[in-house]
Design a protein around this motif. Structure first.
Motif, mmCIF file in Angstrom:
data_model
loop_
_atom_site.group_PDB
_atom_site.id
_atom_site.type_symbol
_atom_site.label_atom_id
_atom_site.label_comp_id
_atom_site.label_asym_id
_atom_site.label_seq_id
_atom_site.Cartn_x
_atom_site.Cartn_y
_atom_site.Cartn_z
ATOM 1 N N ALA A 1 47.996 40.141 165.692
ATOM 2 C CA ALA A 1 48.894 38.500 165.644
ATOM 3 C C ALA A 1 48.077 37.769 164.536
ATOM 4 O O ALA A 1 48.382 37.076 164.518
ATOM 5 N N LEU A 2 46.064 38.108 165.311
ATOM 6 C CA LEU A 2 45.396 38.018 163.663
ATOM 7 C C LEU A 2 44.690 37.959 163.127
ATOM 8 O O LEU A 2 43.387 39.172 163.665
ATOM 9 N N PRO A 3 44.687 38.802 161.989
ATOM 10 C CA PRO A 3 44.746 39.709 161.494
ATOM 11 C C PRO A 3 43.000 38.862 160.998
ATOM 12 O O PRO A 3 42.701 38.120 160.731
ATOM 13 N N GLY A 4 41.515 40.102 160.610
ATOM 14 C CA GLY A 4 41.060 39.986 160.609
ATOM 15 C C GLY A 4 40.347 39.555 161.957
ATOM 16 O O GLY A 4 38.688 39.890 162.208
ATOM 17 N N ILE A 5 40.575 38.915 163.243
ATOM 18 C CA ILE A 5 39.533 38.719 163.764
ATOM 19 C C ILE A 5 38.528 39.827 164.999
ATOM 20 O O ILE A 5 37.345 39.755 165.018
ATOM 21 N N SER B 1 35.459 36.135 167.374
ATOM 22 C CA SER B 1 35.285 34.654 168.187
ATOM 23 C C SER B 1 37.025 34.045 167.945
ATOM 24 O O SER B 1 37.134 34.027 165.879
ATOM 25 N N ILE B 2 37.464 33.522 168.648
ATOM 26 C CA ILE B 2 38.865 32.475 168.033
ATOM 27 C C ILE B 2 38.089 30.975 167.006
ATOM 28 O O ILE B 2 38.693 31.476 165.796
ATOM 29 N N SER C 1 38.733 30.503 158.268
ATOM 30 C CA SER C 1 39.159 31.308 158.045
ATOM 31 C C SER C 1 40.030 31.541 157.395
ATOM 32 O O SER C 1 40.881 31.043 157.294
ATOM 33 N N ALA C 2 39.845 31.784 155.941
ATOM 34 C CA ALA C 2 40.798 31.936 154.993
ATOM 35 C C ALA C 2 41.689 32.281 155.981
ATOM 36 O O ALA C 2 43.470 31.621 155.638
ATOM 37 N N PRO D 1 51.229 37.123 158.276
ATOM 38 C CA PRO D 1 51.610 36.785 156.412
ATOM 39 C C PRO D 1 51.700 37.984 155.852
ATOM 40 O O PRO D 1 52.343 38.117 154.487
ATOM 41 N N ALA D 2 52.029 39.253 156.743
ATOM 42 C CA ALA D 2 52.519 40.087 155.749
ATOM 43 C C ALA D 2 54.083 39.969 155.815
ATOM 44 O O ALA D 2 54.900 40.721 155.226
#
Length: 263
Positions: free
Chosen positions: A136-140, A145-146, A152-153, A224-225
């Motif tokens: 659910a949080l791509p790149g996390i 760190s939330i 981030s972009a 986003p996908a």
């Protein structure tokens, strides 16, 4: 808007004195008019705002009443006057979480239900989480760190109300930075975010603090996908008496947020 741009606050670990000064400036009081309001001298107020002197509790009460400070800022100032709370390092907290077999099994159970779940510290550093959370949080996984990921972009593509979520997070950061101001996590957070333009802008925009999120305050999310929109009800539960580990879960609900507008 502040009349003197040099006085615009920049991100940093709060102190009692600097926070009291920001409250005064936010209300457009000069030090002289504020001192008269509180029945103290300008010199004494300066020594308080510069953290050279720690006022008595009755003096603080008089100042808070004079400024008509709300309950959250009042709590924040009292915490800043008191000794900082101790917070174990992230490594120690990760070991604590992963050493609890029942806690890890609970993550697996929530994964089977496709429920987002993570154990976090007070700064929202991820100590352990399930795969649904990561998806659910791509790149996390790059920061764990939330607070950092939020600036981030990709976060701006994921959170439908990114500006609102980011401002809420900054206000929460201020409270936690004050409460755990001597911790390694406090220093790391400021080191990573104090130069980010959006973080600096939101930090300067308000003196507010907050300590959490009401369960009725839904988080609106976009994949986003696929572009799929979902609203989530967050639950944040302390896992120990010290309040250093929390379980965050997000229950999916039919989307009820505003239309998504790309940033």
């Amino acid at each position: 808007m502040r009349r003197n741009p040099k006085l615009v606050p920049t991100p940093g670990i709060p102190t009692f004195g600097t926070t009291l000064r920001l409250i005064r400036e936010d209300q457009d009081h000069t030090r002289h008019t504020a001192a008269n309001l509180h029945g103290i001298s300008s010199g004494y107020l300066f020594s308080i705002e510069s953290d050279a002197k720690k006022p008595k509790l009755e003096t603080i009460s008089k100042m808070l009443e004079g400024y008509k400070v709300g309950p959250l800022l009042t709590r924040h100032l009292h915490e800043l006057r008191a000794p900082a709370l101790l917070l174990p390092t992230s490594d120690k907290l990760c070991q604590q979480v992963r050493g609890h077999d029942d806690w890890i099994k609970h993550l697996d159970d929530l994964e089977e239900r496709r429920t987002l779940a993570a154990y976090v510290d007070p700064f929202w550093n991820i100590l352990a989480c399930n795969e649904t959370w990561l998806a659910a949080l791509p790149g996390i996984e790059e920061t764990h760190s939330i607070a950092r990921w939020l600036f981030s972009a990709i976060a701006k593509e994921v959170f439908v109300q990114w500006e609102r979520e980011a401002a809420h997070n900054v206000a929460y950061d201020k409270a936690m930075l004050g409460l755990f101001r001597h911790s390694a996590q406090a220093r790391e957070l400021i080191a990573h975010l104090q130069s980010r333009p959006d973080y600096r802008r939101l930090w300067a925009a308000s003196i507010d603090v907050n300590y959490g999120r009401h369960t009725d305050d839904l988080l609106h999310h976009r994949d986003p996908a696929t572009g799929t929109l979902t609203s989530y009800r967050l639950s944040i539960a302390p896992m120990d008496e010290s309040g250093t580990v929390h379980l965050v879960t997000a229950i999916a609900k039919p989307y009820s947020g505003p239309p998504f507008t790309p940033r």
